[in-house]
Every structure is written in C-alpha cells, then in structure tokens.
Design a protein around this motif. Sequence first.
Motif, PDB file in Angstrom:
ATOM      1  N   ALA A 195      43.912  43.850  46.251  1.00  0.00           N
ATOM      2  CA  ALA A 195      44.636  42.974  45.320  1.00  0.00           C
ATOM      3  C   ALA A 195      44.643  41.537  45.834  1.00  0.00           C
ATOM      4  CB  ALA A 195      46.068  43.484  45.144  1.00  0.00           C
ATOM      5  N   GLU A 196      44.787  41.369  47.134  1.00  0.00           N
ATOM      6  CA  GLU A 196      44.785  40.025  47.740  1.00  0.00           C
ATOM      7  C   GLU A 196      43.410  39.381  47.657  1.00  0.00           C
ATOM      8  OE1 GLU A 196      48.095  39.405  51.212  1.00  0.00           O
ATOM      9  OE2 GLU A 196      46.127  40.147  51.785  1.00  0.00           O
ATOM     10  N   ILE A 197      42.387  40.182  47.853  1.00  0.00           N
ATOM     11  CA  ILE A 197      41.015  39.643  47.827  1.00  0.00           C
ATOM     12  C   ILE A 197      40.633  39.230  46.405  1.00  0.00           C
ATOM     13  CG2 ILE A 197      38.560  40.226  48.183  1.00  0.00           C
ATOM     14  CD1 ILE A 197      39.568  42.113  50.493  1.00  0.00           C
ATOM     15  N   ILE A 198      40.910  40.102  45.450  1.00  0.00           N
ATOM     16  CA  ILE A 198      40.486  39.842  44.069  1.00  0.00           C
ATOM     17  C   ILE A 198      41.451  38.892  43.342  1.00  0.00           C
ATOM     18  CG2 ILE A 198      39.917  40.928  41.817  1.00  0.00           C
ATOM     19  CD1 ILE A 198      37.929  41.870  43.855  1.00  0.00           C
ATOM     20  N   GLY A 199      42.734  39.029  43.633  1.00  0.00           N
ATOM     21  CA  GLY A 199      43.713  38.176  42.949  1.00  0.00           C
ATOM     22  C   GLY A 199      44.314  38.840  41.718  1.00  0.00           C
ATOM     23  N   ILE A 200      44.481  40.163  41.771  1.00  0.00           N
ATOM     24  CA  ILE A 200      45.175  40.879  40.690  1.00  0.00           C
ATOM     25  C   ILE A 200      46.276  41.751  41.326  1.00  0.00           C
ATOM     26  CG2 ILE A 200      43.377  40.901  38.896  1.00  0.00           C
ATOM     27  CD1 ILE A 200      42.470  43.633  39.912  1.00  0.00           C
ATOM     28  N   TYR A 232      40.283  39.181  30.553  1.00  0.00           N
ATOM     29  CA  TYR A 232      40.486  40.615  30.252  1.00  0.00           C
ATOM     30  C   TYR A 232      40.778  41.370  31.532  1.00  0.00           C
ATOM     31  CZ  TYR A 232      38.887  40.322  25.406  1.00  0.00           C
ATOM     32  OH  TYR A 232      38.777  40.030  24.082  1.00  0.00           O
ATOM     33  N   PHE A 233      40.034  41.018  32.566  1.00  0.00           N
ATOM     34  CA  PHE A 233      40.174  41.698  33.861  1.00  0.00           C
ATOM     35  C   PHE A 233      41.587  41.514  34.410  1.00  0.00           C
ATOM     36  CE2 PHE A 233      39.323  42.492  38.359  1.00  0.00           C
ATOM     37  CZ  PHE A 233      38.381  43.507  38.308  1.00  0.00           C
ATOM     38  N   GLN A 234      42.106  40.302  34.283  1.00  0.00           N
ATOM     39  CA  GLN A 234      43.461  40.016  34.772  1.00  0.00           C
ATOM     40  C   GLN A 234      44.511  40.796  34.001  1.00  0.00           C
ATOM     41  OE1 GLN A 234      43.066  35.813  34.372  1.00  0.00           O
ATOM     42  NE2 GLN A 234      43.210  35.454  36.568  1.00  0.00           N
TER      43      GLN A 234
END
Lengths: 173, 217
Positions: A138-143, B209-211
């Motif tokens: 989550a930290e790497i991708i930002g979600i 969309y991904f977010q």
Amino acid sequence: MPIETPSQVFQELVEQHRGILFKVAKAYCSHEEEQQDLVQEMMIQIWQSLQRYDPRYKISTWLYRIALNVAISHFRKNKVHQRKQGTLQGQTPLSEDSDQPEKEQQLRLLEQFIEELKELDKALMVLYLEDRSYAEIAEIIGISVSNVATKIGRIKDKLKQRFSQQKISQNGR
Amino acid sequence: MDDKELKALWQTQAQKLEENILLTRKYAEEISKMKVQSALASMKPLKIFTIIVGIIWVGFVDLLIIGSWQSGSAFFLVSATIQVVLSKLALGIYLYQLVLISQINLGTPVLEAQEKIASLKASTLWVARLLFLQLPIWTTFYLNAQMLKQPLSLFINLLITVLFTWAALWLFFNIKYENRDKKWFRMIFEGKEWTPMLQSMEFLDEIRYFQKDEEYV
C-alpha cells in the motif's frame, strides 16, 4: 571509521538490492537486452534521487517505488511500438513441450500471466510474489491496504483459473 | 497451487536474475562517475527550446504592436494582441510542464508519480486548444477600413471571420478526452506525436479507477 562517499553508498545500495531491479525489469519486458536498459535507467534514477531519499520509509520501499515508476513509464512508452509490431508479449504462445519439467512450465505460465496484466496490476503482482506485506505494498503503490487486498485477491483468482485450465488441457492430452 | 508454492515458484527465476552482480557493478560505477540523464530529464531540452522560440516570437509580435501602435490598422493591432496573449498562455503551459518535470519524484508512491507524469503529457492538449483559438485572427489581421467599404468584400470577410470564430470556439470547448473516439477528434490528433498524450489521458483514467477500487478494463 571512514565516511562513505555518495558514490560508494550508491554502489553498495544497488549491489545489495539488485534483485529488486532485475525482477521488476523482468516483469515489465521480456527481451533481455531491453531488461538491461531498463535496469540501467532505474539505476540512473536511484543515483539522481539519492539526495531525496525519505528515511521515514524502508530503503526497499523507496527502491521498489523508483523501480516500478521507471518500469511503468518505460512500458507505456514502448506499448505502441509493440502493438504496431504485433508482438505484444501476451500473445506469445505458451510452449506445450511435454518434455519440459512441470516446474518450468508453471514458471512460464506465471511469467506469461504477469506479462498479460495491466501495468498497475503487474506492480501489485510482483510485490505480492516478492512476499511484501499488504501494508508495504500500500505504501509503495499509494492505495489503501484494503484496496491492495481486494485487488490481489482478484488477480490471484484469475491466476488460479489459469493454472487449472492448463492442468485440464494437459490431462486432456 | 497455494500462496507459498506460488511465491516459491517466483523465487526460482529470481535466483537466476540475481546472478547479474557483475553487470550491476559495471552500471553502478559508470553511472556514479558520468553525468547521465534520466529519461524524464531528457524531456527538458525540447521544452526549453520551445520556450526560447516562443519568447522570441512573442517578443517580435510585441515589438510589432508597439511599433505600429500609432499608425497601424486597428484590425492588425487587435489581431496581433489576441495572438500574442494566446501565445503567452501557451508559453505558460510549457513553463508549467518544465516545473512539473523538476517536481516529479520517482521515490514517491507509484500512483502519485504516475499521475504527475500522465498529467504532464496530457496538458499538451491545452496547447492544441489555444492554437485553435487563434484561428479567427488569421482572417482579420490584414483587413483595413478601405476593404470593408465595399459591401461584397465586407460580407465575405465577415462570413469567413464568423465561421473561423465559431470553429475556433467549438474546437476549444470540444477538444477534450471525452471526445477521443469521435471521428473529427481522431482526424486532428492522428499523428504519432499525439499518441503519448492520448495514452496518458487514458492512463489517468485507469489510475482513477485503480484508486477507487474499481476493476478497470
């Protein structure tokens, strides 16, 4: 104790974590020469971003971010070219050589599955296979962590389907 | 195949890849000794070149306007002023892109950095919109009061200017990503120089969309 120069820090860093760079490169391009170019571009970016490293994050988190950002940009740049040439990686037929060891076949299937994923899903899959925790992904991708879990669950379901299809077709032969 | 087996399978290929120690050393030495440029930074020279050419152009038009302020035709002065204002706005977009390039930090989360890169490329669409907005001035800058005294000439010029103004405004408001599949849009943005921009817009959609945790296709 002698103080390390930025150049030494950089060289040690990439040597220690080279696996991250090569694995991400492999997930985003299938040709070896192209993979090496990509690794080189990742290293240039690491060298230039060294001053901006935020110690709040683990060094691996920071390296994955750079490696994935470079790989995604590279992948997107080459997407049109590959489409025009009709050699979209996902279209490569999977070898059905029955002499190939089962493990090798499974690995090829896994690689082909990753090749067919969209660039952001590819990133998730690589991080999952690299055994990163959902929090770090989550930290790497930002979600959010829950978003990571949902998406990885979906991708894994597709992968399982692919493996069972392969098994059925092998048993049918 | 369970999670453990899957990860173990992945690691088998990873071991082979990690053997590239000599290659890593060679690259690391070269990179830390030489002045190398990343792919992102390599976008800068063209932007800087465009900005320099743009500054020369607006400077030239500004001088023309100042020089002919007293004696020049009102049509020319108004047209040149509109043209130079729109060119300055386009220059502003290129400057904004240059700032964005220097602000992009690839050590930030993937979606954040990719959104910035895609927005950077997509902002080129604004330049196209501004260029089209200049259309009507190319039908007015050469006019003078003498030419408009004849009813036929007045009518033809007026008709052309109205048509160009309508086309310019219509294009300005309709050139947007939502219309990317329309035939007229594809005709305008057919060349390969536009492909990265259109792809970036598509990617921006994917990122959103991904977010949102929606499955994107």
